[in-house]
Design a protein around this motif. Sequence first.
Motif, PDB file in Angstrom:
ATOM      1  N   ALA A 107      63.847  15.033  24.757  1.00 44.61           N
ATOM      2  CA  ALA A 107      63.121  13.725  25.166  1.00 44.61           C
ATOM      3  C   ALA A 107      62.074  14.305  25.930  1.00 44.61           C
ATOM      4  N   ALA A 108      61.297  15.620  26.506  1.00 48.24           N
ATOM      5  CA  ALA A 108      60.596  16.390  26.994  1.00 48.24           C
ATOM      6  C   ALA A 108      60.204  17.413  26.277  1.00 48.24           C
ATOM      7  N   PRO A 109      59.753  17.132  24.965  1.00 47.14           N
ATOM      8  CA  PRO A 109      59.193  18.966  24.301  1.00 47.14           C
ATOM      9  C   PRO A 109      57.695  18.934  24.670  1.00 47.14           C
ATOM     10  N   ASP A 110      57.785  20.918  24.939  1.00 48.30           N
ATOM     11  CA  ASP A 110      56.762  21.187  25.082  1.00 48.30           C
ATOM     12  C   ASP A 110      56.322  21.295  23.820  1.00 48.30           C
ATOM     13  N   ALA A 111      55.821  20.831  22.672  1.00 46.16           N
ATOM     14  CA  ALA A 111      54.867  20.467  21.520  1.00 46.16           C
ATOM     15  C   ALA A 111      56.064  20.000  20.454  1.00 46.16           C
ATOM     16  N   CYS A 112      54.820  19.453  20.005  1.00 47.18           N
ATOM     17  CA  CYS A 112      55.146  18.116  18.689  1.00 47.18           C
ATOM     18  C   CYS A 112      54.472  19.506  17.647  1.00 47.18           C
ATOM     19  N   PHE A 113      54.612  19.304  16.402  1.00 42.94           N
ATOM     20  CA  PHE A 113      54.033  19.316  14.881  1.00 42.94           C
ATOM     21  C   PHE A 113      54.126  18.451  14.328  1.00 42.94           C
ATOM     22  N   TYR A 114      53.090  17.850  12.905  1.00 39.61           N
ATOM     23  CA  TYR A 114      53.304  17.400  11.864  1.00 39.61           C
ATOM     24  C   TYR A 114      53.399  17.518  10.792  1.00 39.61           C
ATOM     25  N   THR A 115      53.984  17.301   9.593  1.00 38.47           N
ATOM     26  CA  THR A 115      54.479  17.337   8.350  1.00 38.47           C
ATOM     27  C   THR A 115      54.227  16.208   7.460  1.00 38.47           C
ATOM     28  N   ASP A 116      53.080  16.538   6.830  1.00 37.18           N
ATOM     29  CA  ASP A 116      53.225  15.437   5.867  1.00 37.18           C
ATOM     30  C   ASP A 116      53.666  16.220   4.107  1.00 37.18           C
ATOM     31  N   ASP A 117      54.375  17.095   4.277  1.00 29.85           N
ATOM     32  CA  ASP A 117      54.442  17.480   2.711  1.00 29.85           C
ATOM     33  C   ASP A 117      55.567  18.833   3.219  1.00 29.85           C
TER      34      ASP A 117
END
Length: 127
Positions: A107-117
């Motif tokens: 619930a307290a991430p260092d970093a988040c990444f998005y993928t749409d593929d």
Amino acid sequence: MGVAVSAVLIGVAGLSASPVQARDFLAPSLTATISTAQLPPQGRSMLTLIYQGGPFRHDKDGVVFGNRERLLPAGSTRAYYREYTVRTPGVRSRGARRIVCGGLQPAAPDACFYTDDHYASFRKIVP
């Protein structure tokens, strides 16, 4: 990667010429970003849920993401990354969109990444 460099890698490291193995051998570079405002509305909603600790709609939301493709920076533990479904309107399955967050506290991430593929590429989510 040039032919000469490929030949050296194949000869020295015993790698085949397949692009997947060559990519796995090299350190990943993640330079693409996406701002929170650029995420689809469902992505912004999921990001809010991640920071709230849920509740999540899918059983697989919050499970460990292994980063086997090594497209994300190396995590400090095997369970460093967790994946979350970004709903795709009109799609009955989980679809291809995900947010993957890294950190020791979900619930307290260092970093988040998005993928749409479906993990073929990632963009780091920035404010």
